[in-house]
Scaffold this motif. Structure first.
Motif, mmCIF file in Angstrom:
data_model
loop_
_atom_site.group_PDB
_atom_site.id
_atom_site.type_symbol
_atom_site.label_atom_id
_atom_site.label_comp_id
_atom_site.label_asym_id
_atom_site.label_seq_id
_atom_site.Cartn_x
_atom_site.Cartn_y
_atom_site.Cartn_z
ATOM 1 N N GLU A 96 1.983 -4.617 -5.728
ATOM 2 C CA GLU A 96 2.473 -4.169 -4.633
ATOM 3 C C GLU A 96 3.880 -3.488 -5.256
ATOM 4 O OE1 GLU A 96 2.751 -7.685 -2.408
ATOM 5 O OE2 GLU A 96 1.097 -7.468 -1.268
ATOM 6 N N GLY A 97 4.274 -2.049 -4.852
ATOM 7 C CA GLY A 97 5.353 -1.532 -5.400
ATOM 8 C C GLY A 97 5.071 -0.169 -5.781
ATOM 9 N N PRO A 98 5.768 0.247 -6.741
ATOM 10 C CA PRO A 98 5.631 1.731 -7.122
ATOM 11 C C PRO A 98 4.168 2.179 -7.581
ATOM 12 C CG PRO A 98 7.826 0.785 -7.836
ATOM 13 C CD PRO A 98 7.105 -0.002 -7.250
ATOM 14 N N ASP A 99 3.617 1.234 -8.224
ATOM 15 C CA ASP A 99 2.310 1.636 -9.026
ATOM 16 C C ASP A 99 1.402 1.710 -7.880
ATOM 17 O OD1 ASP A 99 3.118 1.486 -11.540
ATOM 18 O OD2 ASP A 99 2.408 -0.559 -11.820
ATOM 19 N N ALA A 100 1.438 1.134 -6.669
ATOM 20 C CA ALA A 100 0.720 1.281 -5.587
ATOM 21 C C ALA A 100 0.870 2.722 -5.033
ATOM 22 C CB ALA A 100 0.877 0.192 -4.415
ATOM 23 N N GLU A 101 2.024 3.186 -4.837
ATOM 24 C CA GLU A 101 2.083 4.463 -4.317
ATOM 25 C C GLU A 101 1.451 5.585 -5.068
ATOM 26 O OE1 GLU A 101 5.703 7.445 -2.255
ATOM 27 O OE2 GLU A 101 5.922 5.299 -2.466
ATOM 28 N N ARG A 102 1.591 5.338 -6.639
ATOM 29 C CA ARG A 102 0.920 6.362 -7.376
ATOM 30 C C ARG A 102 -0.722 6.254 -7.186
ATOM 31 N NH1 ARG A 102 -1.503 5.121 -11.844
ATOM 32 N NH2 ARG A 102 -0.653 3.230 -12.087
ATOM 33 N N VAL A 103 -1.075 5.046 -7.089
ATOM 34 C CA VAL A 103 -2.530 4.941 -6.806
ATOM 35 C C VAL A 103 -3.039 5.754 -5.541
ATOM 36 C CG1 VAL A 103 -4.407 3.286 -6.659
ATOM 37 C CG2 VAL A 103 -2.733 2.955 -8.497
ATOM 38 N N PHE A 104 -2.437 5.305 -4.608
ATOM 39 C CA PHE A 104 -2.749 5.992 -3.228
ATOM 40 C C PHE A 104 -2.642 7.536 -3.214
ATOM 41 C CE2 PHE A 104 -1.790 1.566 -1.560
ATOM 42 C CZ PHE A 104 -2.957 1.282 -1.004
ATOM 43 N N MET A 122 2.073 -1.482 2.355
ATOM 44 C CA MET A 122 2.530 -0.637 3.617
ATOM 45 C C MET A 122 3.226 0.506 3.384
ATOM 46 S SD MET A 122 3.925 -2.161 7.366
ATOM 47 C CE MET A 122 5.274 -2.974 6.642
ATOM 48 N N ASP A 123 4.456 0.355 2.828
ATOM 49 C CA ASP A 123 5.235 1.299 2.895
ATOM 50 C C ASP A 123 4.959 2.558 1.894
ATOM 51 O OD1 ASP A 123 7.161 0.462 4.570
ATOM 52 O OD2 ASP A 123 8.267 -0.463 2.896
ATOM 53 N N ALA A 124 4.140 2.022 0.888
ATOM 54 C CA ALA A 124 3.458 3.083 -0.163
ATOM 55 C C ALA A 124 2.204 3.894 0.635
ATOM 56 C CB ALA A 124 2.605 2.320 -1.267
ATOM 57 N N MET A 125 1.598 3.234 1.557
ATOM 58 C CA MET A 125 0.592 4.068 2.234
ATOM 59 C C MET A 125 1.142 5.001 3.286
ATOM 60 S SD MET A 125 -2.337 1.032 2.741
ATOM 61 C CE MET A 125 -3.506 2.458 3.155
ATOM 62 N N VAL A 126 2.571 4.451 3.909
ATOM 63 C CA VAL A 126 3.136 5.276 4.951
ATOM 64 C C VAL A 126 3.625 6.408 4.254
ATOM 65 C CG1 VAL A 126 5.027 5.459 6.316
ATOM 66 C CG2 VAL A 126 3.769 3.674 6.443
ATOM 67 N N ASN A 127 4.093 6.336 3.077
ATOM 68 C CA ASN A 127 4.589 7.663 2.361
ATOM 69 C C ASN A 127 3.430 8.565 1.953
ATOM 70 O OD1 ASN A 127 7.222 6.585 2.593
ATOM 71 N ND2 ASN A 127 7.105 5.568 0.521
ATOM 72 N N VAL A 128 2.163 7.835 1.546
ATOM 73 C CA VAL A 128 1.301 9.052 1.157
ATOM 74 C C VAL A 128 0.427 9.581 2.024
ATOM 75 C CG1 VAL A 128 -0.779 8.913 -0.306
ATOM 76 C CG2 VAL A 128 1.318 7.724 -1.124
ATOM 77 N N ALA A 129 0.470 8.868 3.361
ATOM 78 C CA ALA A 129 -0.165 9.307 4.398
ATOM 79 C C ALA A 129 0.530 10.642 5.001
ATOM 80 C CB ALA A 129 -0.436 8.237 5.430
ATOM 81 N N SER A 130 1.796 10.668 5.071
ATOM 82 C CA SER A 130 2.576 11.832 5.588
ATOM 83 C C SER A 130 2.542 12.874 4.892
ATOM 84 C CB SER A 130 4.063 11.187 5.568
ATOM 85 O OG SER A 130 4.411 11.040 4.384
#
Length: 381
Positions: A96-104, A122-130
């Motif tokens: 969970e963290g920056p690596d997750a956002e990159r993967v998503f 959660m926050d990584a998915m919110v950012n990428v979904a937008s």
């Protein structure tokens, strides 16, 4: 040979060669240079199939070999693939963290549907979904949604209450232990339900709680379990993805309760049961709704009646009367005649949180930040 016969045979030979040449020309039209007819058929069929089946990806916090949380999500993926003919992408061991956002972000560029299976995504998915409005994102256990991001969770507390009943009947000294993962609502309300279940059959019960601050770290979780065993608890439950706690309990010949998946095989002699997930039906239903255009973002909170959560079979050394008691209460839950979080509910400081007969709403359950009476332990801020 007479000349007339020779001419006749020559004419027949030329007719045969002409027919063969025509057949060869027809076949070449159906193929591309360097390919066979079979290869061409496969090439043209694949794009048509791709148009019907969406590309789906799963992001796992651990590995299916954990025997718990990720294992059950992966079983759900397998069911999805079998029922819909989809070959999903899986990415394992993503912190969970920056690596997750990159993967998503990478997955969103290649897939139409992305499932994230941990609260901390959660926050990584919110950012990428937008950034990818045409991709559908589904997040397990979170609480933030958007037009193309939904959440999904099950009422695991129903299963935890039943397991708590069994624990309350099995204890000899009335002191139970619980190794919590992280102090977030889903863990807190599950511990509350477990305690209420135990107290429903044995009002003298108390439950000591310690935190491992891990989802899957067997060494850390075993040490947390030992700290409770050293205090003399004679039933030990845990919320992590590994069987480390029930294995530690088994070494002390103490009853153990696992989590997420049937963990009987890890400590069969001292195993009671545990809450169990069944994600497959949700994954199939959700992907189907996206495929037929009926999907809408929601905060799905399934129940035992939906089949998303259940209780694993009680262990072989659990008495028959305990099994009958638990099964009867399970039927009440399935029939909707019993609610776990219904007043009177009193917190560990003695404050009445809910009066007699008042039910907690889903929003209140999902926002739980307090322990019920009888729990020994603090919730870190």
């Amino acid at each position: 040979m007479p000349k007339k016969l020779t001419l006749v045979l020559t004419a027949i030979f030329l007719m045969i060669m002409t027919a063969c040449s025509a057949k060869s020309t027809d076949t070449s039209v159906a193929t591309t240079p360097g390919s066979s007819p079979a290869a061409t058929q496969a090439t043209t069929a694949t794009p048509q199939a791709d148009k019907k089946l969406p590309r789906v990806a799963f992001v796992y916090i651990g590995v299916p070999g954990d025997g718990g949380w990720t294992y059950e999500h992966d079983q759900g993926r397998i069911m999805l693939e079998k029922e819909l003919g989809i070959k999903a992408t899986t990415v394992e061991n993503i912190p969970e963290g920056p690596d997750a956002e990159r993967v998503f972000e990478e997955l969103a560029q290649k897939n139409e549907i992305v499932f994230g299976t941990s609260f901390g995504y959660m926050d990584a998915m919110v950012n990428v979904a937008s950034k990818h409005p045409n991709v559908k994102f589904l997040h397990a256990t979170g609480y933030k949604t958007s037009p193309n991001l939904g959440t999904y969770m099950g009422r695991e507390y129903q299963s935890a209450y039943l397991v708590g009943m069994a624990a309350g009947k099995m204890t000899k000294n009335n002191h139970l232990g619980y190794v919590g993962a992280f102090p977030i609502p889903e863990v807190i309300y599950t511990i509350n339900a477990f305690t209420l279940g135990a107290q429903s059959v044995n009002p003298d019960i108390d439950v000591s709680v310690v935190w491992s601050n891990t989802w899957f770290d067997p060494a850390t979780e075993k040490q947390a379990a030992i700290s409770l065993l050293d205090k003399g608890v004679d039933v030990l439950a845990a919320y992590q993805d590994s069987p480390a706690s029930i294995q530690a309990a088994a070494e002390r010949k103490v009853w153990g309760i696992g989590n997420d998946s049937d963990m009987n095989r890890f400590a069969p002699e001292t195993y009671i049961s545990n809450p169990k997930w069944n994600w497959g039906p949700y994954y199939v239903k959700t992907v189907k709704s996206i495929m037929d255009g009926t999907w809408k973002s929601e905060a799905y909170f399934g129940s035992m009646k939906d089949g998303i959560t259940d209780i694993a079979p009680l262990g072989k050394n659990v008495p028959a009367d305990v099994k009958v008691l638990v099964e009867k209460k399970k039927q009440d839950i399935l029939a909707g005649t019993f609610e776990v979080f219904q007043g009177p509910l009193i917190d560990q400081d003695g404050k009445v949180r809910y009066e007699q007969g008042k039910k907690m709403t889903d929003e209140e359950i999902l926002g739980t930040t307090w322990f019920v009476k009888g729990i020994k332990g603090v919730i870190p801020k």
